[in-house]
Design an enzyme around this catalytic site. Structure first.
Site, short mmCIF file in Angstrom:
data_model
loop_
_atom_site.label_atom_id
_atom_site.label_comp_id
_atom_site.label_asym_id
_atom_site.label_seq_id
_atom_site.Cartn_x
_atom_site.Cartn_y
_atom_site.Cartn_z
N GLU A 188 -5.62 4.30 7.93
CA GLU A 188 -5.14 3.78 6.64
C GLU A 188 -5.11 2.26 6.64
OE1 GLU A 188 -4.33 3.37 2.87
OE2 GLU A 188 -4.81 5.30 3.78
N GLU A 229 0.83 -1.20 0.00
CA GLU A 229 0.00 0.00 0.00
C GLU A 229 0.87 1.26 0.00
OE1 GLU A 229 -3.26 0.06 -0.28
OE2 GLU A 229 -3.45 -2.12 -0.23
N GLU A 263 -10.61 -2.18 1.52
CA GLU A 263 -10.36 -2.33 0.08
C GLU A 263 -10.00 -3.77 -0.27
OE1 GLU A 263 -7.48 0.58 -1.13
OE2 GLU A 263 -8.90 2.22 -0.95
#
Length: 132
Positions: free
Chosen positions: A83, A42, A90
């Site tokens: 995050e 990420e 996601e």
């Protein structure tokens, strides 16, 4: 072949398999694996880690009260936490399907919005504390 449904385990602990210090040890390993996966996969998490490596030492050097220092550092950690949760959302949505679906988009957009608010919180808190 039996048509009876399989038994449902009422006690979640029975599914865990470990307890006590052994469970804590394995949980730490899973957490480190999650941090490694987020850093490796990420870009947004990597950017936040680098930002944190700048802001946290800066917070330690600033001439502010202990409470203000703690708040400056806490909002940075909060953005990292958000995050990680955003990335988990996601990954879960992508695991279910790559098909474009309004609910998938909504889930991903909400995670992104949460991260935007966390970043705005960093800016707001740092500004309130540092600007006379």
């Amino acid at each position: 072949m039996s048509s009876e449904p399989s038994a449902v385990v009422a006690d979640g602990a029975a599914l865990k398999g470990r307890s006590g210090l052994v469970r804590i040890w394995y949980a730490c390993g899973y957490s480190l694996a999650g941090l490694r996966a987020a850093y490796a996969g990420e870009a947004a998490f990597r950017q936040l880690v680098w930002l944190s490596l700048l802001l946290i030492p800066l917070a330690l050097l600033l001439d502010v009260s202990r409470v203000e220092r703690a708040v400056l550092i806490a909002v940075v950690f909060l953005a990292l936490i958000v995050e990680l949760l955003n990335s988990a959302i996601e990954a879960t949505v992508d695991r279910i399907s790559f098909e474009l679906h309004p609910l998938s988009k909504q889930a991903k957009d909400m995670g992104s919005a949460a991260q935007l608010l966390a970043l705005c919180l960093i800016g707001l808190v740092w500004a309130v504390i540092l600007i006379p």
